[in-house]
Design an enzyme around this catalytic site. Structure first.
Site, short mmCIF file in Angstrom:
data_model
loop_
_atom_site.label_atom_id
_atom_site.label_comp_id
_atom_site.label_asym_id
_atom_site.label_seq_id
_atom_site.Cartn_x
_atom_site.Cartn_y
_atom_site.Cartn_z
CG HIS A 35 -5.88 -2.06 -1.26
ND1 HIS A 35 -4.80 -3.48 -1.18
CD2 HIS A 35 -5.59 -1.20 -1.20
CE1 HIS A 35 -3.85 -1.82 -0.19
NE2 HIS A 35 -4.07 -1.06 -0.57
CD GLU A 36 -7.04 1.77 -3.63
OE1 GLU A 36 -7.16 2.93 -3.19
OE2 GLU A 36 -5.57 0.57 -4.31
CB CYS A 43 -1.05 -0.17 1.40
SG CYS A 43 -1.95 1.66 1.34
CG HIS A 56 -7.77 2.56 1.35
ND1 HIS A 56 -6.35 2.71 2.29
CD2 HIS A 56 -6.34 1.89 0.59
CE1 HIS A 56 -5.34 2.65 1.88
NE2 HIS A 56 -5.40 1.30 1.04
#
Length: 184
Positions: A154-155, A111, A158
């Site tokens: 993953h995004e 990341c 966030h």
């Protein structure tokens, strides 16, 4: 132009907050943010530009990673030969369905906001359907598989205040279900 100094690092509270939904039409500020985040990804994947500006390569960048607590993420996903297979800016994305079968990257995940290497597999759904809006306000849903599904997860993590290492098995970082697909 977004540089590494502009990337918020692990420990900053914005990375652990749920991002605020955006409303349409997007302001010029958020349209520029979308362009700037995609520009970072394009530049970071170009060896000459990345070296010149000391950029770490990225395939996704969420607004909280540049200090903006809003629900937006840019994705620029190459295949194993470096050809771009998915390019999009998500606004207000959510995963609306996912496969039971998991997948993960053989090298684990990294990341831009996490400077240290954290060993372990990060199991994610092999297939996801993402519902989102484009920067222009077009509503979309897309079904993704494999690497683009991993990057999307993953995004979107966030945007929900989660980091990749939250998904690593703390007791056994390299434990996987036997039908997990390991890629790359």
């Amino acid at each position: 132009m977004i540089l590494m100094k502009d990337i918020v690092r692990d420990g900053d509270p914005v990375l652990r907050q749920v991002a605020q939904k955006l409303t349409f039409p997007l302001s010029d500020h958020y349209r520029k943010l979308a362009d700037d985040m995609m520009e970072y990804l394009v530049n970071s994947q170009d060896p000459k530009i990345a070296a010149k500006h000391q950029l770490r390569a990225g395939v996704g960048l969420a607004a909280p990673q540049v200090g903006e607590g809003v629900s937006m993420a840019a994705l620029l996903v190459p295949d194993d030969k470096g050809e771009i297979i998915f390019k999009e800016v998500y606004v207000n994305p959510e995963i609306i369905s996912e496969s039971v079968r998991k997948t993960c990257l053989s090298e684990g995940e990294g990341c831009l906001s996490v400077d240290k290497v954290i060993d372990g597999y990060v199991p994610r759904p092999n297939k996801v359907t993402v519902h989102y809006w484009t920067v222009d306000g077009e509503e979309k849903a897309i079904r993704l598989k494999g690497y683009p599904a991993i990057v999307s997860g993953h995004e979107i993590d966030h945007l929900n205040g989660h980091l990749f290492y939250d998904r690593i098995n703390k007791e056994n970082p390299f434990a996987l279900d036997e039908d997990t697909i390991v890629i790359y």
